[in-house]
Structure formats: structure tokens, C-alpha cells
Scaffold this motif. Structure first.
Motif, PDB file in Angstrom:
ATOM      1  N   THR A   1      39.328  53.085  20.582  1.00 45.45           N
ATOM      2  CA  THR A   1      40.056  51.843  20.848  1.00 45.45           C
ATOM      3  C   THR A   1      39.199  50.779  21.513  1.00 45.45           C
ATOM      4  O   THR A   1      39.171  49.616  21.071  1.00 45.45           O
ATOM      5  CB  THR A   1      41.278  52.141  21.746  1.00 45.45           C
ATOM      6  OG1 THR A   1      41.968  53.279  21.240  1.00 45.45           O
ATOM      7  CG2 THR A   1      42.204  50.946  21.783  1.00 45.45           C
ATOM      8  N   LEU A   2      38.497  51.149  22.583  1.00 46.00           N
ATOM      9  CA  LEU A   2      37.749  50.150  23.342  1.00 46.00           C
ATOM     10  C   LEU A   2      36.616  49.549  22.519  1.00 46.00           C
ATOM     11  O   LEU A   2      36.343  48.344  22.614  1.00 46.00           O
ATOM     12  CB  LEU A   2      37.203  50.771  24.632  1.00 46.00           C
ATOM     13  CG  LEU A   2      38.252  51.263  25.636  1.00 46.00           C
ATOM     14  CD1 LEU A   2      37.580  51.773  26.904  1.00 46.00           C
ATOM     15  CD2 LEU A   2      39.242  50.163  25.974  1.00 46.00           C
ATOM     16  N   LEU A   3      35.948  50.360  21.702  1.00 42.61           N
ATOM     17  CA  LEU A   3      34.861  49.850  20.859  1.00 42.61           C
ATOM     18  C   LEU A   3      35.392  48.877  19.818  1.00 42.61           C
ATOM     19  O   LEU A   3      34.845  47.773  19.643  1.00 42.61           O
ATOM     20  CB  LEU A   3      34.138  51.010  20.171  1.00 42.61           C
ATOM     21  CG  LEU A   3      33.069  50.627  19.129  1.00 42.61           C
ATOM     22  CD1 LEU A   3      31.980  49.763  19.768  1.00 42.61           C
ATOM     23  CD2 LEU A   3      32.471  51.872  18.487  1.00 42.61           C
ATOM     24  N   VAL A   4      36.448  49.252  19.118  1.00 44.28           N
ATOM     25  CA  VAL A   4      37.030  48.374  18.096  1.00 44.28           C
ATOM     26  C   VAL A   4      37.505  47.073  18.735  1.00 44.28           C
ATOM     27  O   VAL A   4      37.273  45.974  18.216  1.00 44.28           O
ATOM     28  CB  VAL A   4      38.192  49.075  17.365  1.00 44.28           C
ATOM     29  CG1 VAL A   4      38.835  48.132  16.354  1.00 44.28           C
ATOM     30  CG2 VAL A   4      37.704  50.340  16.669  1.00 44.28           C
ATOM     31  N   ALA A   5      38.172  47.189  19.868  1.00 48.20           N
ATOM     32  CA  ALA A   5      38.680  46.002  20.547  1.00 48.20           C
ATOM     33  C   ALA A   5      37.549  45.059  20.948  1.00 48.20           C
ATOM     34  O   ALA A   5      37.660  43.834  20.781  1.00 48.20           O
ATOM     35  CB  ALA A   5      39.486  46.415  21.786  1.00 48.20           C
ATOM     36  N   GLN A   6      36.451  45.622  21.441  1.00 42.96           N
ATOM     37  CA  GLN A   6      35.316  44.786  21.853  1.00 42.96           C
ATOM     38  C   GLN A   6      34.708  44.065  20.658  1.00 42.96           C
ATOM     39  O   GLN A   6      34.333  42.882  20.752  1.00 42.96           O
ATOM     40  CB  GLN A   6      34.251  45.647  22.540  1.00 42.96           C
ATOM     41  CG  GLN A   6      34.652  46.205  23.889  1.00 42.96           C
ATOM     42  CD  GLN A   6      34.654  45.153  24.990  1.00 42.96           C
ATOM     43  OE1 GLN A   6      34.435  43.972  24.750  1.00 42.96           O
ATOM     44  NE2 GLN A   6      34.923  45.585  26.214  1.00 42.96           N
ATOM     45  N   ILE A   7      34.589  44.745  19.526  1.00 47.67           N
ATOM     46  CA  ILE A   7      34.016  44.110  18.331  1.00 47.67           C
ATOM     47  C   ILE A   7      34.879  42.936  17.881  1.00 47.67           C
ATOM     48  O   ILE A   7      34.386  41.827  17.653  1.00 47.67           O
ATOM     49  CB  ILE A   7      33.882  45.147  17.188  1.00 47.67           C
ATOM     50  CG1 ILE A   7      32.815  46.197  17.539  1.00 47.67           C
ATOM     51  CG2 ILE A   7      33.517  44.444  15.872  1.00 47.67           C
ATOM     52  CD1 ILE A   7      32.745  47.342  16.541  1.00 47.67           C
ATOM     53  N   ILE A   8      36.178  43.166  17.765  1.00 49.23           N
ATOM     54  CA  ILE A   8      37.081  42.112  17.313  1.00 49.23           C
ATOM     55  C   ILE A   8      37.106  40.952  18.302  1.00 49.23           C
ATOM     56  O   ILE A   8      37.052  39.777  17.914  1.00 49.23           O
ATOM     57  CB  ILE A   8      38.498  42.676  17.092  1.00 49.23           C
ATOM     58  CG1 ILE A   8      38.505  43.723  15.976  1.00 49.23           C
ATOM     59  CG2 ILE A   8      39.479  41.552  16.782  1.00 49.23           C
ATOM     60  CD1 ILE A   8      38.121  43.198  14.617  1.00 49.23           C
ATOM     61  N   CYS A   9      37.179  41.271  19.571  1.00 46.64           N
ATOM     62  CA  CYS A   9      37.226  40.215  20.593  1.00 46.64           C
ATOM     63  C   CYS A   9      35.948  39.382  20.590  1.00 46.64           C
ATOM     64  O   CYS A   9      35.993  38.161  20.802  1.00 46.64           O
ATOM     65  CB  CYS A   9      37.461  40.822  21.970  1.00 46.64           C
ATOM     66  SG  CYS A   9      39.149  41.444  22.228  1.00 46.64           S
ATOM     67  N   PHE A  10      34.802  40.002  20.339  1.00 47.29           N
ATOM     68  CA  PHE A  10      33.531  39.272  20.314  1.00 47.29           C
ATOM     69  C   PHE A  10      33.507  38.268  19.166  1.00 47.29           C
ATOM     70  O   PHE A  10      33.162  37.096  19.352  1.00 47.29           O
ATOM     71  CB  PHE A  10      32.370  40.255  20.184  1.00 47.29           C
ATOM     72  CG  PHE A  10      31.041  39.585  20.045  1.00 47.29           C
ATOM     73  CD1 PHE A  10      30.382  39.067  21.144  1.00 47.29           C
ATOM     74  CD2 PHE A  10      30.445  39.459  18.789  1.00 47.29           C
ATOM     75  CE1 PHE A  10      29.147  38.434  21.008  1.00 47.29           C
ATOM     76  CE2 PHE A  10      29.215  38.827  18.642  1.00 47.29           C
ATOM     77  CZ  PHE A  10      28.565  38.314  19.758  1.00 47.29           C
TER      78      PHE A  10
END
Length: 489
Positions: A184-193
Motif C-alpha cells: 500500500t505505502l509504495l503504491v500510494a507514494q508512486i501515485i502521489c508523486f
């Protein structure tokens, strides 16, 4: 042997072209970054006639109050609320979504839809639910779990990435439930970036501590999970945590400054009158033919909500019920017990088999044990009709708290719960609104003292639980999360 440099060059060139092409496609196909100049617009046409009749639930009353002269409501705060789990069994994230929408924010709620979603979520026109497909295989076997783990992570990565990046519009904020942390945290960071979205992590517990229940704290995967959770948590814009103790651990362990946002009961959880309790209890098939005089009845109703997972040792309650049934044969003053266990989870079948065996062995005489999966309304009514709530949550980290206790307090129901962890006193005040135990013997003693005496102590605990009703979810949420998201009522 001559090194085939030309072959190596051609392979490297081919890989470079493929990678650059994939990156180019990714950049051009991912929807554009968030822009403050593209606000979400709501008009009269957004609402049906039924929405207008149920104006508070649908958000129509907010629209009427805040729309501009041209009949349009422009919403600046758009938020993706992400649950890599069953939305219906994630009450805190559902409450987040409702609070955001009720205060004028647009919400995309992303997660699994395996059980009923809160009806107010479905009714609200500022909330859209986007289901993601769950991983189709589960295993309790430790070796098979290790084999399936990378496949499950890959499945979840693509499902969540597709939902956040392609199925939902870019948002100003993303609020992510943690755990689960991977992926979750990795996917969220990619999208947010790539979308210029601000990430907020809502800490319910630690992902690595839950994994340690299965593998042990010394396992390499647990250590890797802990490192991963710490690394990716540092890049978030803000954090919420369910306890003060968790805030301290986050700061000490990873240098993360989290805002305490304690769970509080939602508005649909309310104390019931005597007549309402009787009317509900008459609908339950387990009590057919029982005396419904709440003042003189010869039985007591206890309720426990469980996810049937390793961090809730259900055997403690079973052992206590067996001890209570044994003691009742010696002490006729002890009432019969009706124990209702609600929830779904992986260990349910195992414990149901144990319960059946105990019944056959006559170890649960005068104790009715029933399981149920109830609607939101019926669950609230069950809590409001009970005499005592039971929490078996043992806390893998020691700093999280069971929301089920908050739900019980919302109906004025006193609680007996496993208390052998640091954060417990933040929720339950011993002898005021509940009692704590650290063993099955301790729970048995509590049941005997509360139900076998003159009822004064149980009445005192209920008064304390009733005081917990006074501060509700929005009272806690608005000055913390509402202020962060810059929402207005």
C-alpha cells in the motif's frame, strides 16, 4: 572464449528501448497531476428526488447551504480514502469518508467490497466507492503462505495501482489506512508523486508486528517489513495515529510526527430504551421462549466482536465460559449466559468446531453461544441490548486499541477486555467504565462478580460507559483531520 559484445549490446539496447517506452507510456497515460484550478462541481442534477427527501444523508442539504448563485457547488477538497482490506469491516475509514463528505469534501473510497458498506456511504452523493478485486487464494499453512506472499503482493500492487492511477480522478489528498503496509505505502507514494497529491497515513497498528504474529519477530521478512514501513512512512505529508502511545513510538522509532486521532463512537451507535431492547431481543431466534423482563431475567447477554485472527485469542473467552458454566452448577445465583460473537475471519471454522465439541461434552450447560454477521443497524441494536461487552484484542504492537470497545461505549455498554498492553488505559478506566483481565481465570472472576452480585457494580460501570457517549467521532475528528484537510461545516 570470445565475449559476444555485439549480442550484449543488442540485448542492452533492446532493454533500454523497452524500459524507455514503458516509462513514456506510463507518463502519458497516467491522468494529469492535480490542479487547484479544476475543482469538482456539484449541481442540482447530481441529486435524485429520493436524495432530496433524505437531504442530510445524501449531502443535498450541504449543497443547498453552500451552492453559489448560479446553483453550482465547487469543491476544492478531493480525497482518496484507501483501504487495502474489506471496506465494510473498516469502520474507522468509513467514518473518515463520511466526515469528509459531510463537511464538503469529495471522496473516492477504494478497497475490497466483501461485506455490506455503511448505508450512509452508499447514500451520500459526494462519496464514490471503487471496489478492487481481492487476491483469490488464501492459506493458513506457513510454508504455503511464504510461497503465496509475493504473488499476493504483485496482485495487490497492480489492482491498487490501477484503481488509484486510472479508475479514479486525481485528488488533492490521499488518506491511506496502515496496515497493511505492503504494497500500500509504495503504491500510494508512486501515485502521489506523479499526481502531486498529498499523502496522509492513518496508523491503526504496525504492519510488521501483525506479520510477526505468524512468522515471529526474528524472521527476515518481518525485519524487511519493519524497514519498509519506516522508510516509506517518512515521505508522507501528515500522519494520524489511534493512540498517544502510538504517536510516541512513531516518533521514537522513525522520527514520524503523528497527530493523535482517537476512535470515538459514530452517531448511529446510541443507547436504547428498555422497550427498544425488548423489541430487538424478541427478534433473535436464539432467545425464543425466553423471559424478556429485563429487570428479573435469569440470563445475561454478553457480546464480543472479533475478526477471528491470531491477535484475538478467542480461546480465552471459551475457557472462561466453561469455567463459568461449571461454577453455575454450584452457585444457583449465577444467571445463565447468552454469548453472541459477531464478525468474520480465518479462524472462525476452527473455533466453531471447538464450541460444538464443548456442547457435546456438556461443558457449556446453560450457556448459549451464537455467532452472527449483522447489518450496521442490527449490530448497534445488539450492543445496546447487551449487559457486557467482551474485547479479546491482545494488540500485536501494544499501542493500538480495538475500535469495538468504542462502539460498545457508544451504546452505553460497559466492557471487559484483555488489558495486558500499554495503550489499554487510554480507552478503559478500570472500575469506571470497564474491567480488564489478563487470563481466562480473570475473565471468569469478572463475570461472576458482575452477574452474581446485587448488580450495583455493573450499574456503576454502565453509568461510566454512558459518559463515554457524550464525545462522538466528529467531535474528535473535526479539530484534527478537518483542520488538516481545511474543511468547513
Amino acid at each position: 572464449m570470445q565475449v559476444p559484445w555485439m549480442l550484449i549490446w543488442e540485448v542492452a539496447l533492446t532493454l533500454a528501448v523497452l524500459v524507455s517506452t514503458a516509462i513514456t507510456i506510463f507518463i502519458f497515460t497516467l491522468p494529469g497531476a492535480y490542479s487547484h484550478f479544476h475543482k469538482h462541481e456539484v449541481t442540482e442534477a447530481t441529486f435524485t428526488e429520493d436524495d432530496k427527501k433524505n437531504d442530510k444523508r445524501s449531502g443535498y442539504s450541504y449543497f443547498q447551504e453552500h451552492k453559489s448563485r448560479d446553483g453550482t457547488l465547487k469543491i476544492d477538497a478531493s480525497i482518496q480514502v484507501v483501504v487495502l482490506g474489506d471496506i465494510g469491516r473498516s469502520p474507522r475509514m468509513q467514518y473518515h469518508a463520511l466526515s469528509i463528505a459531510n463537511q464538503g469534501g469529495k471522496v473516492d473510497l477504494i478497497g475490497y467490497v466483501e461485506s455490506d458498506v455503511h448505508p450512509d456511504i452508499l447514500a451520500h452523493r459526494l462519496i464514490n466507492v471503487f471496489p478492487i478485486p481481492p487476491f483469490p487464494y488464501q492459506s493458513r499453512n506457513k510454508l504455503f503462505f511464504l510461497f503465496l506472499a509475493p504473488l499476493k503482493v504483485a496482485w495487490q500492487f497492480q489492482a491498487l495501482y490501477h484503481a488509484l492511477g486510472y479508475r479514479t480522478a486525481a485528488a488533492k489528498w490521499m488518506l491511506v489506512q496502515n496496515p497493511p503496509s505492503i504494497p500500500t505505502l509504495l503504491v500510494a507514494q508512486i501515485i502521489c508523486f506523479f499526481r502531486n497529491t498529498k499523502l496522509v497515513i492513518d496508523w491503526h497498528n504496525f504492519g510488521y508486528s501483525i506479520l510477526a504474529l505468524r512468522l515471529g519477530f526474528g524472521h527476515p521478512l518481518v525485519k524487511l517489513s519493519q524497514w519498509y514501513e519506516g522508510i516509506f512512512s517518512r515521505f508522507a505529508t501528515a500522519h494520524f495515529a489511534v493512540t498517544n502511545a502510538m504517536c510516541r513510538v512513531l516518533q521514537q522509532k522513525w522520527g514520524v510526527e503523528a497527530l493523535p486521532l482517537h476512535d470515538r463512537p459514530a452517531e448511529h451507535l446510541q443507547p436504547l430504551s428498555k422497550d427498544q431492547r425488548v423489541a430487538f431481543l424478541k427478534t433473535r431466534p436464539e432467545l425464543k421462549g425466553q423471559d424478556f423482563d429485563l429487570e428479573t431475567r435469569s440470563w445475561r447477554l454478553i457480546v464480543s466482536s472479533t475478526s477471528w485472527t491470531p491477535d484475538e485469542d478467542f480461546s480465552i473467552l471459551l475457557e472462561a465460559l466453561v469455567q463459568y458454566a461449571t461454577e453455575r452448577k454450584k452457585n444457583s445465583k449465577l444467571p445463565r449466559l447468552w454469548a453472541v460473537i459477531t464478525g468474520k475471519g480465518p479462524q472462525k471454522d476452527y473455533y466453531m468446531h471447538r464450541i460444538e465439541q464443548l456442547i457435546q461434552d456438556r461443558k457449556l450447560d446453560d450457556v448459549i453461544v451464537a455467532t452472527a454477521w449483522l447489518s450496521t443497524k442490527d449490530y448497534a441494536s445488539l450492543l445496546g441490548s447487551a449487559d457486557l461487552g467482551i474485547s479479546l484484542h491482545t494488540s500485536s504492537s501494544g499501542v493500538d486499541l480495538p475500535m469495538k470497545v468504542v462502539d460498545m461505549f457508544g451504546t452505553g455498554l460497559p466492557v471487559a477486555g484483555w488489558s495486558k498492553f500499554v495503550a489499554w488505559p487510554e480507552l478503559v478506566k478500570e472500575g469506571e467504565n470497564g474491567r480488564g483481565f489478563e487470563s481466562a481465570d480473570g475473565l471468569t472472576k469478572i463475570l461472576q462478580e458482575l452477574f452474581g452480585g446485587d448488580g450495583k457494580e455493573l450499574a456503576h460501570l454502565r453509568q461510566g460507559a454512558m459518559r463515554e457517549c457524550e464525545r462522538r467521532w466528529d467531535d474528535e475528528w473535526t479539530p484534527v483531520a478537518g483542520e488538516l484537510f481545511r474543511l468547513k461545516r
